[in-house]
Design an enzyme around this catalytic site. Sequence first.
Site, PDB file in Angstrom:
ATOM      1  N   ASP A  86     -32.705 -23.189  14.149  1.00 27.18           N
ATOM      2  CA  ASP A  86     -33.227 -22.240  15.132  1.00 27.18           C
ATOM      3  C   ASP A  86     -33.846 -23.029  16.274  1.00 27.18           C
ATOM      4  O   ASP A  86     -34.716 -23.877  16.047  1.00 27.18           O
ATOM      5  CB  ASP A  86     -34.279 -21.325  14.501  1.00 27.18           C
ATOM      6  CG  ASP A  86     -33.663 -20.324  13.523  1.00 27.18           C
ATOM      7  OD1 ASP A  86     -32.433 -20.371  13.316  1.00 27.18           O
ATOM      8  OD2 ASP A  86     -34.424 -19.521  12.957  1.00 27.18           O
TER       9      ASP A  86
ATOM     10  N   ASP B 288     -29.871  -7.181  12.380  1.00 29.05           N
ATOM     11  CA  ASP B 288     -31.233  -7.565  12.036  1.00 29.05           C
ATOM     12  C   ASP B 288     -32.033  -6.289  11.819  1.00 29.05           C
ATOM     13  O   ASP B 288     -32.095  -5.443  12.707  1.00 29.05           O
ATOM     14  CB  ASP B 288     -31.860  -8.388  13.163  1.00 29.05           C
ATOM     15  CG  ASP B 288     -30.980  -9.563  13.573  1.00 29.05           C
ATOM     16  OD1 ASP B 288     -30.339 -10.149  12.686  1.00 29.05           O
ATOM     17  OD2 ASP B 288     -30.927  -9.874  14.778  1.00 29.05           O
TER      18      ASP B 288
END
Length: 239
Positions: free
Chosen positions: A8, A130
């Site tokens: 990330d 998500d």
Amino acid sequence: MILYPAIDLKDGQAVRLLRGEMAAATVFNDDPAAQARAFVEAGARWLHLVDLNGAFAGRPVNAAAVEAILAACPDTPAQLGGGIRDMATIETWLDKGLARVILGTVAVEDPELVRAAARAFPGRIAVGIDARAGRVATRGWAEETEVEATELARRFEDAGVAALVYTDIERDGAMGGPNVAATEALARAVSIPVIASGGVAALADLIALRDTGVIAGAISGRALYDGELDLAEALAALG
């Protein structure tokens, strides 16, 4: 089941967030390309990349870091999500060597773009779903919708997308274990391969996901960085 080590990216560094909060970022490596090489040397067959700044900005922000990873690991396929919201950006990233792009926010806001991209680039478009409590969140998880995760997944059943990346936001980075039941339910509801994301804390979590028999992949980040999960050992166990 494929294990995807996660990198990330925030401000050019490899970080992990807690439940998607940018203010709760922990820096694990200021050289993301070196981190990618380490994962590949341990046997990773795929890399999962996220442009966190891009997810909020709506455009690529950590492009230099992504390009450095692609240059460092040219033979390892990588998928990228975060800030990819138009066809030009999709084309640019695929031309730069990404194997797959993940479309999240636009899957809710512009589903026709997802369909067009999947037609134009077969096997190279994934949808990121998500969710908090089963409802989809967009724009870097900052905006909640009334759309159910399974409902969104079913919208793309006939679109030709390569995979669904399902993240339980409340589990992400929390090291509390993945939401196996919700991920399995989603995988059984559609024919599209589902990749689990969020909460993987130990080898037992990966085994639990694999043993559902319907989950195609799992993403792990913090557990690998913290040393709670040994990548080589996990890859050997998953076969």
